[in-house]
Design an enzyme around this catalytic site. Structure first.
Site, short mmCIF file in Angstrom:
data_model
loop_
_atom_site.label_atom_id
_atom_site.label_comp_id
_atom_site.label_asym_id
_atom_site.label_seq_id
_atom_site.Cartn_x
_atom_site.Cartn_y
_atom_site.Cartn_z
N LYS A 1 0.83 -1.21 0.00
CA LYS A 1 0.00 0.00 0.00
C LYS A 1 0.87 1.26 0.00
O LYS A 1 1.98 1.28 0.55
CB LYS A 1 -0.90 -0.04 1.24
CG LYS A 1 -1.95 1.05 1.33
CD LYS A 1 -2.80 0.82 2.58
CE LYS A 1 -3.86 1.87 2.75
NZ LYS A 1 -4.71 1.61 3.94
N SER B 1 -9.86 -0.75 6.85
CA SER B 1 -9.20 -0.51 5.55
C SER B 1 -8.58 -1.74 4.91
O SER B 1 -8.20 -1.69 3.74
CB SER B 1 -8.14 0.58 5.70
OG SER B 1 -8.77 1.82 5.92
N SER C 1 -9.22 1.90 2.96
CA SER C 1 -8.34 2.67 2.10
C SER C 1 -7.32 1.82 1.33
O SER C 1 -6.59 2.33 0.47
CB SER C 1 -7.57 3.71 2.93
OG SER C 1 -6.80 3.08 3.95
#
EC number: 3.5.1.99
Length: 590
Positions: free
Chosen positions: A150, A249, A225
Site C-alpha cells: 500500500k 481498511s 483505504s
C-alpha cells in the site's frame, strides 16, 4: 457639535474610506492571486507525479517484454493459477524460477492496472533485489514471491503520498520494518498501490492518480483505504499484498473485492515506517496486515513475518512467534454470532451470509450462541469518532486546504468545514428526526482539552473491559458477525461513514478480525433489498440501499473475530469458515 465635526472632517474621512476600500480590494486581489498560484502549483505537481508514474509503468512494460522475448516458454497461466503455498514450494524446489514468477505477475499487474487504475508506482529495485535473492544461501518462507504494498508503507527512495499532493516531495529514507522483513524472508515488493486521498475513506480515489474501480464491476469502488491492493489482488495482478487498517481498511476492500484479509492485533506486526496523514492517534490503534485470495496465504505470511528479524528491527513488537498448534487445531469452537450491531442494519445478503455460515458451523460440530455487542452507538460516536477526530478534524481539514479535494471526498470535507459551534447547533436541530447524524456531528467536535482526552482514553479502556467481560460470560472462543458489503456504487462511501461500524468496533477494541467471502448476492437478496428500511428509516438507511443496489453476483463476506493477541485462533476460525463455504459451493455445483 457632531454635525460640525463631520462637516469639517468629511474630506479626510472620504480619503480614509477610499484608502480602506483600495487596501481591501488589493488584499482580496492578492489573496485570489496567491490562491490561483497555489492551485496552479498543485496542478503542476500532479502533472509531474502522473508523468513519473507513467514513465515507471512504461519501464515496467519494457522489462516484461524483454524477459518474454528471452524466455518464450514461460507458462504464465500456470504461474498465475498457483495458490501461494504451492507457488512457494515450486520456487524453493526450483521447478519455477523467481524470474518467471516476477515478470509474469508484472505483466498481469500492468493489464489489471489498465482496467482498474490500481497501481501508484512500479518499484524498479525489484529486479536488483531478485538477483540478491538468488545469491542468498538460506531461502526464507516467501522466497521469490512478488508482493504488492500500500502507498504509505515506506520503500526506500519512493514516495508515501497518502493520496495528498503535499506529500509528493518526500522520498522514504529507508524501508519500513515490514518491507525489510519481507525482503529477508525472500519476498520481492514490486508495485505500490493506490489509496484514497488522506486514507480516511473507504472509497479509493485521489486528485493525483484518480479513481480505482472494482475489477468485478467498474461502476463500483474496491473499498478502502487499501483499495488499490484489493483491486490488484482480486484481478490476479498480485498473489499477496499488504494494507493497513484503522477502521476497516483491510477488511472492507477484502469484502468488496471477494478476498481474504486479516487485521491483526495492533502491535503484533511493526508499524515503523508506515506513515499516516495524521500520526500519533493512540485512542484508536491501527495496524498493517495481509490480503490474499485464501486464508492459508494469510497464515503463511504471518508465519514468515513473526520472526527474529521483526522482533530485532522493532523491539516494541512482542517476540511471539506464530502458534502453529492453535492454527492447526481441530477442536470444536464455541462461537458467538450476531447479524446486526443495532446501530446500522446491513443489506439482507450480509445478514443471510452470517446465518448460512452459522448453520454450516453448527453442522460441523461447533457450538453457536447469540451474542450482542454492548452499546455500539456509544462505542462508535463517543469513543471511536471522538478519539479519531479529537481535534475536531482541524488537522485533517488543514491538509485538505493545502490540496485539491478529490470529488469523492467533498462530502466528508464539507463536514470538517463546518465550525464546531455550528455543528453543535445543527446537532440539536436534526436530533428529533436524524438522531444518528446528531450524534455524529457532536462527536466530530472532538474533545475540549487534554484532560478530556485523558478521560476519553479511560472510557475506551472501560468499554474494552465491558466487552471482554460479556465475551467471557458467554464463554466464547470467537465471534462471527457481518462486514459491510457488497461493493458500493461509486461516490457513496463519503456519505456513509457510520456504515462501517462493524469494522470500526474492532479497531477500537484492538481485537484481531478477518474477512472471508462465503457467498454472492442473489436475485432474492436484491428483491428483499427493495423492502429494506434499516433500523431508523433515516437518510443514511436510504442511502445505504442506493449504494448497494444492483449487486447480483458480487461477493458477500463474513467477519471472524478473536480476543487480542489470539491472531492464530482468528485465522483458524477463518480457515474453518472458508473450508465449509467452499464445500457447500462444490455440493451446489454437483
Amino acid at each position: 457639535m457632531i454635525h460640525e465635526w463631520l462637516k469639517q472632517s468629511w474630506p479626510q474621512v472620504k480619503i480614509d474610506l477610499h484608502i480602506v476600500l483600495a487596501l481591501t480590494s488589493s488584499t482580496a486581489a492578492a489573496f485570489m492571486a496567491f490562491k490561483w498560484m497555489g492551485q496552479n502549483r498543485i496542478k503542476k505537481q500532479i502533472q509531474e507525479a502522473r508523468r513519473k508514474r507513467d514513465h515507471g509503468l512504461g519501464q515496467m512494460e519494457k522489462v516484461v517484454q524483454e524477459f518474454k522475448q528471452q524466455n518464450p516458454g514461460v507458462q504464465a497461466a500456470h504461474v498465475l493459477s498457483l495458490p501461494l503455498a504451492e507457488l512457494v514450494e515450486k520456487l524453493k524446489e526450483g521447478s519455477l524460477s523467481p524470474e518467471s514468477v516476477l515478470y509474469t505477475y508484472m505483466e498481469k499487474a500492468l493489464a489489471v492496472h489498465q482496467e482498474v487504475n490500481c497501481m501508484r508506482h512500479f518499484i524498479p529495485e525489484c529486479e536488483q533485489h531478485l538477483q540478491e535473492l538468488k545469491k542468498q544461501k538460506e531461502r526464507g518462507l516467501l522466497y521469490g514471491v512478488p508482493v504488492s504494498i500500500k502507498d504509505h508503507i515506506a520503500y526506500k527512495g519512493h514516495l508515501s503520498t497518502c493520496g495528498l499532493v503535499q506529500s509528493l516531495g518526500a522520498l522514504a529514507e529507508e524501508d519500513s520494518v515490514l518491507v525489510e522483513v519481507l525482503k529477508r524472508q525472500g519476498a520481492n515488493p514490486f508495485v505500490i498501490t493506490n489509496v484514497p486521498q488522506s486514507l480516511l475513506n473507504y472509497d479509493c480515489s485521489n486528485s493525483i492518480f484518480g479513481q480505482t474501480v472494482n475489477p468485478r464491476d467498474h461502476k463500483r469502488g474496491p473499498g478502502g483505504s487499501s483499495g488499490g491492493e484489493g483491486a490488484l489482488i482480486a484481478a490476479g495482478g498480485s498473489i499477496l499484498g499488504f494494507g493497513s487498517d484503522l477502521g476497516g481498511s483491510i477488511r472492507l476492500p477484502s469484502s468488496f473485492c471477494g478476498l481474504c484479509g486479516l487485521k491483526p492485533t495492533a502491535g503484533r506486526l511493526s508499524n515503523l515506517g508506515v506513515r499516516g496523514p495524521i500520526d500519533g492517534i493512540l485512542t484508536v490503534p491501527g495496524t498493517v496486515g495481509p490480503m490474499a485470495r485464501d486464508v492459508e496465504s494469510l497464515a503463511l505470511c504471518m508465519k514468515a513475518l513473526l520472526c527474529d528479524d521483526m522482533f530485532q528491527l522493532d523491539p516494541f513488537v512482542p517476540p511471539v512467534f506464530f502458534n502453529e498448534e492453535v492454527y492447526s487445531s481441530s477442536m470444536p469452537l464455541r462461537i458467538g454470532y450476531y447479524d446486526t450491531d443495532g446501530y446500522f442494519l446491513l443489506p439482507p445478503c450480509m445478514r443471510r451470509a452470517v446465518h448460512e455460515t452459522k448453520k454450516l458451523l453448527q453442522e460441523a460440530g461447533h457450538t453457536l450462541v447469540p451474542f450482542t455487542p454492548p452499546s455500539v452507538d456509544y462505542a462508535i460516536d463517543e469513543l471511536y469518532i471522538k478519539g479519531l477526530f479529537a481535534d475536531g478534524g482541524s488537522t485533517l481539514f488543514a491538509m485538505f486546504e493545502r490540496d485539491i479535494v478529490d470529488p469523492c471526498l467533498k462530502p466528508q470535507v464539507a463536514h470538517l468545514r463546518i465550525p464546531k459551534l455550528v455543528r453543535k447547533v445543527l446537532a440539536k436541530f436534526v436530533k428529533p428526526w436524524f438522531p444518528r447524524l446528531a450524534s455524529h456531528l457532536n462527536a466530530l467536535c472532538g474533545v475540549r482539552s487534554v484532560n478530556c482526552l485523558w478521560e476519553l482514553n479511560d472510557k475506551v479502556m472501560a468499554y474494552r473491559k465491558k466487552f471482554v467481560d460479556q465475551w467471557k460470560k458467554s464463554k466464547l472462543d470467537v465471534v462471527l458477525c457481518p462486514v459491510l458489503g457488497p461493493a458500493f456504487n461509486l461516490r457513496y462511501p463519503s456519505n456513509l461513514l457510520a456504515a462501517i461500524s462493524y469494522t470500526m468496533l474492532y479497531n477500537l477494541l484492538n481485537f484481531p478480525a478477518g474477512v472471508v467471502p462465503v457467498t454472492t448476492v442473489t436475485e432474492a437478496d436484491e428483491e428483499e433489498l427493495g423492502q429494506h428500511q434499516g433500523h431508523f428509516g433515516d437518510p443514511w438507511d436510504k442511502r445505504l440501499k442506493e449504494a448497494v443496489k444492483g449487486a447480483v453476483g458480487l461477493p458477500v463476506a463474513v467477519q471472524c473475530v478473536a480476543l487480542p493477541w489470539q491472531d492464530e485462533l482468528c485465522l483458524r476460525f477463518m480457515k474453518e469458515v472458508e473450508m465449509l463455504s467452499h464445500q457447500r459451493r462444490l455440493e451446489k455445483a454437483m
